[in-house]
Design a protein around this motif. Structure first.
Motif, PDB file in Angstrom:
ATOM      1  N   LEU A 250       5.172  -3.798  -9.821  1.00  0.00           N
ATOM      2  CA  LEU A 250       4.059  -4.209  -8.968  1.00  0.00           C
ATOM      3  C   LEU A 250       4.048  -3.414  -7.658  1.00  0.00           C
ATOM      4  CD1 LEU A 250       4.128  -8.078  -9.479  1.00  0.00           C
ATOM      5  CD2 LEU A 250       2.507  -6.430 -10.439  1.00  0.00           C
ATOM      6  N   ARG A 251       5.266  -3.168  -7.105  1.00  0.00           N
ATOM      7  CA  ARG A 251       5.322  -2.420  -5.851  1.00  0.00           C
ATOM      8  C   ARG A 251       4.836  -0.989  -6.068  1.00  0.00           C
ATOM      9  NH1 ARG A 251       5.425  -3.526  -0.443  1.00  0.00           N
ATOM     10  NH2 ARG A 251       6.481  -1.881   0.720  1.00  0.00           N
ATOM     11  N   LEU A 252       5.247  -0.340  -7.161  1.00  0.00           N
ATOM     12  CA  LEU A 252       4.846   1.033  -7.410  1.00  0.00           C
ATOM     13  C   LEU A 252       3.348   1.126  -7.664  1.00  0.00           C
ATOM     14  CD1 LEU A 252       7.808   2.279  -9.639  1.00  0.00           C
ATOM     15  CD2 LEU A 252       7.402   2.756  -7.220  1.00  0.00           C
ATOM     16  N   ILE A 253       2.797   0.182  -8.386  1.00  0.00           N
ATOM     17  CA  ILE A 253       1.353   0.198  -8.654  1.00  0.00           C
ATOM     18  C   ILE A 253       0.571   0.012  -7.352  1.00  0.00           C
ATOM     19  CG2 ILE A 253      -0.516  -1.065  -9.787  1.00  0.00           C
ATOM     20  CD1 ILE A 253       1.364  -1.590 -12.093  1.00  0.00           C
ATOM     21  N   GLU A 254       1.054  -0.907  -6.500  1.00  0.00           N
ATOM     22  CA  GLU A 254       0.375  -1.120  -5.215  1.00  0.00           C
ATOM     23  C   GLU A 254       0.423   0.160  -4.375  1.00  0.00           C
ATOM     24  OE1 GLU A 254       2.162  -4.103  -2.906  1.00  0.00           O
ATOM     25  OE2 GLU A 254       0.851  -3.807  -1.163  1.00  0.00           O
ATOM     26  N   ASN A 255       1.597   0.819  -4.326  1.00  0.00           N
ATOM     27  CA  ASN A 255       1.701   2.066  -3.565  1.00  0.00           C
ATOM     28  C   ASN A 255       0.811   3.148  -4.166  1.00  0.00           C
ATOM     29  OD1 ASN A 255       3.548   0.718  -2.056  1.00  0.00           O
ATOM     30  ND2 ASN A 255       5.341   1.778  -2.851  1.00  0.00           N
ATOM     31  N   GLN A 256       0.744   3.200  -5.510  1.00  0.00           N
ATOM     32  CA  GLN A 256      -0.089   4.211  -6.154  1.00  0.00           C
ATOM     33  C   GLN A 256      -1.553   4.032  -5.781  1.00  0.00           C
ATOM     34  OE1 GLN A 256       0.686   4.945 -10.356  1.00  0.00           O
ATOM     35  NE2 GLN A 256      -1.509   5.125 -10.737  1.00  0.00           N
ATOM     36  N   GLU A 257      -2.007   2.779  -5.714  1.00  0.00           N
ATOM     37  CA  GLU A 257      -3.399   2.542  -5.337  1.00  0.00           C
ATOM     38  C   GLU A 257      -3.656   3.012  -3.908  1.00  0.00           C
ATOM     39  OE1 GLU A 257      -4.009  -1.460  -8.133  1.00  0.00           O
ATOM     40  OE2 GLU A 257      -3.892  -1.606  -5.951  1.00  0.00           O
ATOM     41  N   GLN A 258      -2.703   2.768  -3.003  1.00  0.00           N
ATOM     42  CA  GLN A 258      -2.881   3.236  -1.631  1.00  0.00           C
ATOM     43  C   GLN A 258      -2.886   4.771  -1.565  1.00  0.00           C
ATOM     44  OE1 GLN A 258      -3.575   1.382   1.007  1.00  0.00           O
ATOM     45  NE2 GLN A 258      -3.619  -0.416  -0.340  1.00  0.00           N
ATOM     46  N   LEU A 259      -2.015   5.412  -2.374  1.00  0.00           N
ATOM     47  CA  LEU A 259      -1.984   6.884  -2.379  1.00  0.00           C
ATOM     48  C   LEU A 259      -3.273   7.454  -2.942  1.00  0.00           C
ATOM     49  CD1 LEU A 259       1.703   7.390  -3.568  1.00  0.00           C
ATOM     50  CD2 LEU A 259       0.794   7.823  -1.287  1.00  0.00           C
ATOM     51  N   VAL A 260      -3.830   6.819  -3.982  1.00  0.00           N
ATOM     52  CA  VAL A 260      -5.104   7.292  -4.548  1.00  0.00           C
ATOM     53  C   VAL A 260      -6.206   7.187  -3.505  1.00  0.00           C
ATOM     54  CG1 VAL A 260      -6.855   6.773  -6.274  1.00  0.00           C
ATOM     55  CG2 VAL A 260      -4.465   6.807  -6.919  1.00  0.00           C
TER      56      VAL A 260
END
Length: 845
Positions: free
Chosen positions: A86-96
């Protein structure tokens, strides 16, 4: 045969006749010593069977324990994997999102560096962020201060060169290069395999492609610390229970919650591996568990064997104990007799035994102590007894006849007893028949208790109850108690009976609608139904209910009702109500509300009176234009120099000016019209537009400019629009007066009106209206008193404007506040703001 314990002898009722005869013949042929040995085999076999059962049970428990530990390790590993994913997906959305802003050129290099700083500061697992071009050249890089090693590891124009993970085969491309090419080809975020930096830090990268008009222009790189992921996102309760590791594809430990020192290489007995998503490139999460039950089971079995061995020895000594059993039983009988005698002598209740003729055969020490006579003076006596008062001889004789005939009441009889010194005391006697071992009655047993003190306390309680009832009868409030199960009126004071009569209907009317309460059943309902069955009586009696006000139409009265549950004197659950007449207070509150409404209307009239000259000037413009258009039309028509098109154009302009004058008059009439406050769905933008339209008259007169900002897509408000317009108009007028009275230059003669959504822990979701001026601000003593009624800093002010504004805002469950604006230590303006809670329109229907 006498040496064999009775419990080991074969039962003659359990064996069939022929086998029993054969077994008896064989048993009699054995010597006593052999019989004893055979008898000892019984407990030995029992011990062996019991020991086997215990071993089997512990083996089963050990297997179950291992299985539960395996399931616990699997569950905790999956929970940890879910937290990291969940943490990695949340960070990925912010990076996108950041990548999208880069490609749309919404951010430049400085802004990117600021966003990267914020992103990494809020995410301790992020080591660095780099903006790369399509040629893998860094444009901007940022390294978290927590992971700096002698300066930043990335510099613009320098390509990072991490080394491959130890234990892997050397390849031509590094992990960042592979991830960059994959992101470029796939056009989607790509995670690299974990690798080790020159500083010895285990990391992996996620590269988000930058796509500008379908063209690949570079990547946004974020580098994660494997150890930080494990430290921050594996729940503490999981770490406390089990070990957790992160490994690469070659089963090499990258991070672990278990100390990797000497002696820590013990292979865990239970483990569970699961890939870390969305990385999925060789990063494995492993949960570890250790069985701790082996020593416990072994220790338990040891003590079980010792206990069973001792039990076996004890059973083998049973024959020897049997020889001593008779002596022990005799000693126990003597001890029991002495104990019972001591117990009788220590009792506070007097005991007296009589035969069938009424002769006293036994008295205990308590009976002698009560009467003052010794045991020798009482035993053997026939009626009349020495402790009978002379004046009550006939009464006591009659009571004794009832005792001897077995007609004494179950609740006992109350008598007067005379001591040896002649003093009297009250006693209660209970009589029961004496039955021997054969079931025959041999006499009567009488127990006597001194009730002098208890009777005195009972009389005091009766007097106290009478005083308490007198107080309740004198109260002006109605007090009533009703049984919950039956709906029966258990108590009602005089005020209740005067207002509601002598039944429970008034109580039911007052109690109905209490939140969290159960309606009381009417008396004609089924008494067998327990409406509060199963509820704990203690919690009900300890819990009360919130006070409420109830209107009784038949009496035309308002009552303040307070209720609570209690246990009645007979143990039944009951509800008590105290209803106080508050009709006078309600009438006063209604009058106060009417006065407040009149004050609001008066405030609007005063505001429009102050703006009268400006309103006249505002209306004079459209009226003058109408007059000029009409005179021009008349002149040109008389001269014959006006065609139809020019006439229509002039008439349209005249009509437009007339509409403008009508709109001004309509807005003023709507504002000053007296009406009941009516809350309705309203939009903040419409309220602001109407208020500004009225305020522009005063603002233009005072040469003050206004800047308005209303946020988009604001939720619907449930307010009275006219009252909120009144608040805004008052704040705008006060701001304009402050600027004009300060004689500020034109550059500072402006007001800013902002309407934005806001969320605070105290108020939740609200819409904030703020009016900011560039005037001289407010003094400290004024800030503390400006909401007081009739307090004003103006020489001609009434002092009701801000007080009404506060009342209006608070009636809408909002808050109003004022503050000075400072530039250093200099006041450069003042801001008034108020908030209104957000309520959707659907909640009103």
């Amino acid at each position: 045969m006498s040496a064999i314990p009775k419990e080991f002898r074969p039962s003659t009722h359990e064996l069939p006749r022929r086998p029993r005869r054969l077994f008896g013949s064989w048993w009699r042929r054995q010597s006593p010593a052999r019989q004893d040995r055979y008898a000892t085999l019984g407990p030995l076999v029992s011990v062996l069977l019991f020991l086997a059962a215990i071993i089997a049970a512990f083996w089963y428990l050990r297997t179950e324990e291992i299985e539960r530990e395996r399931e616990a390790v699997k569950r905790d590993t999956e929970v940890s994997q879910q937290q990291i994913r969940l943490r990695l997906i949340e960070n990925q959305e912010q990076l996108v999102r950041i990548a999208r802003e880069i490609t749309t050129r919404a951010v430049d290099q400085d802004e990117f560096l600021g966003q990267a700083t914020t992103f990494a500061r809020e995410r301790p697992e992020v080591v660095s962020m780099v903006w790369l071009t399509s040629a893998r050249k860094p444009i901007v890089s940022y390294t978290s201060p927590s992971y700096s090693f002698n300066g930043s590891r990335y510099e613009p124009g320098v390509e990072p060169q991490p080394r491959p993970a130890s234990g892997t085969k050397s390849v031509t491309k590094s992990e960042p290069e592979w991830a960059f090419e994959a992101a470029r080809d796939l056009r989607q975020p790509v995670y690299s395999r974990p690798y080790t930096t020159p500083q010895g830090l285990h990391v992996f990268q996620v590269q988000v492609p930058l796509i500008d008009r379908s063209a690949f222009v570079g990547t946004l790189v974020a580098e994660y610390s494997v150890e930080a992921l494990l430290r921050y996102f594996v729940p503490s309760e999981v770490v406390n229970r089990h070990g957790v590791m992160l490994l690469d594809a070659n089963d090499r430990v990258l991070a672990s919650t278990i100390a990797q020192g000497p002696g820590a290489h013990e292979r865990p007995s239970i483990s569970h591996d699961i890939p870390v998503a969305p990385v999925g490139n060789g990063l494995i999460l492993r949960g570890l568990g250790y069985r701790t039950s082996v020593g416990l089971i072994g220790n338990t079995l040891f003590w079980m064997v010792v206990a069973l061995s001792g039990l076996t020895v004890w059973m083998l000594l049973g024959t020897w104990r049997h020889m001593r059993r008779r002596l022990q039983v005799q000693s126990a009988l003597i001890a029991e007799t002495n104990f019972r005698r001591a117990m009788e002598n220590s009792m506070l209740t007097g005991m007296r035994a009589m035969d069938m003729e009424g002769r006293i055969t036994y008295v205990n020490a308590a009976y002698c102590s009560m009467t003052g006579f010794s045991e020798s003076e009482l035993i053997g006596k026939l009626p009349p007894y020495p402790h009978w008062p002379p004046e009550r001889m006939e009464e006591n004789r009659r009571l004794l006849e009832q005792e001897l005939q077995g007609r004494s009441p179950p609740g006992g009889i109350e008598v007067k007893v005379m001591r040896k010194d002649g003093t009297r005391f009250d006693a209660r006697m209970y009589v029961s028949p004496l039955i021997d071992a054969k079931g025959n009655q041999t006499g009567w047993m009488t127990s006597m208790t001194n009730i002098t003190e208890a009777k005195r306390i009972r009389d005091q309680l009766s007097a106290a109850h009478e005083r308490f009832t007198t107080v309740l009868e004198g109260l002006d409030a109605a007090v009533s108690v009703v049984s919950v199960q039956e709906g029966e009126l258990l108590f009602a004071n005089r005020s209740y009976r005067v207002w509601f009569g002598a039944d429970a209907r008034g109580h039911t009317h007052l109690a109905s609608g209490h939140p969290g309460e159960v309606d009381l059943p009417l008396p004609d309902e089924d008494d067998a139904v327990d409406h509060l069955g199963g509820l704990p009586a203690q919690e009900l009696t300890e819990a009360g209910t919130d006070p409420r006000e109830v209107y009784v139409e038949s009496l035309d009265k308002w009552f303040d009702v307070r209720a609570r549950y209690l246990q009645w004197t007979d143990g039944r659950l009951a509800q008590m109500l105290i209803a106080t007449d508050v009709t006078a207070r309600r009438r006063a509150e209604e009058q106060a509300a009417q006065q407040a409404e009149k004050a609001q209307v008066t405030s609007r009239l005063v505001t429009m009176g102050e703006m009268a000259s400006s309103v006249a000037h505002e209306l004079n413009q459209p009226l003058t234009a109408i007059s000029n258009y009409c005179n021009g039309i008349i002149s040109r028509v008389k001269a014959g120099a006006m065609d139809t098109d020019d006439l229509l154009a002039a008439l349209e302009k005249t009509a437009k000016q007339a509409q403008r004058a009508g709109q001004i008059i309509h807005r003023i009439r709507t504002f000053v019209k007296k009406s009941e406050p009516q809350r309705q769905p309203a939009q903040a933008r419409e309220i602001v537009e109407d208020a500004v339209e009225l305020a522009m008259i005063e603002l233009r007169r005072r040469n003050v400019a206004i800047h308005t900002y209303v946020a988009q897509r604001l939720p619907t408000l449930m307010v009275d629009p006219i009252l909120i317009e009144q608040v805004l108009l008052n704040l705008l007028k006060n701001a304009a007066e402050a600027i004009d009275n300060a004689r500020l230059p034109p550059s500072r003669r402006n007001i800013e009106l902002r309407v934005v959504p806001k969320h605070t822990p105290e108020e939740g979701g609200v819409i904030e209206f703020s009016v900011t001026d560039s005037g001289p601000g407010l003094k400290e003593e004024v800030l503390g008193r400006m909401y007081e009624a009739f307090f004003s800093t103006k020489s001609d002010g009434l002092g009701i404007g801000l007080s009404l504004c506060r009342s209006i805002v608070e009636s809408h469950r909002g808050r109003i506040r004022a503050e000075n604006l400072y530039n250093g230590s200099t006041v450069v303006g003042c801001r008034f703001s108020f908030t209104l809670p957000v309520e959707t329109a659907s909640a009103t229907h």
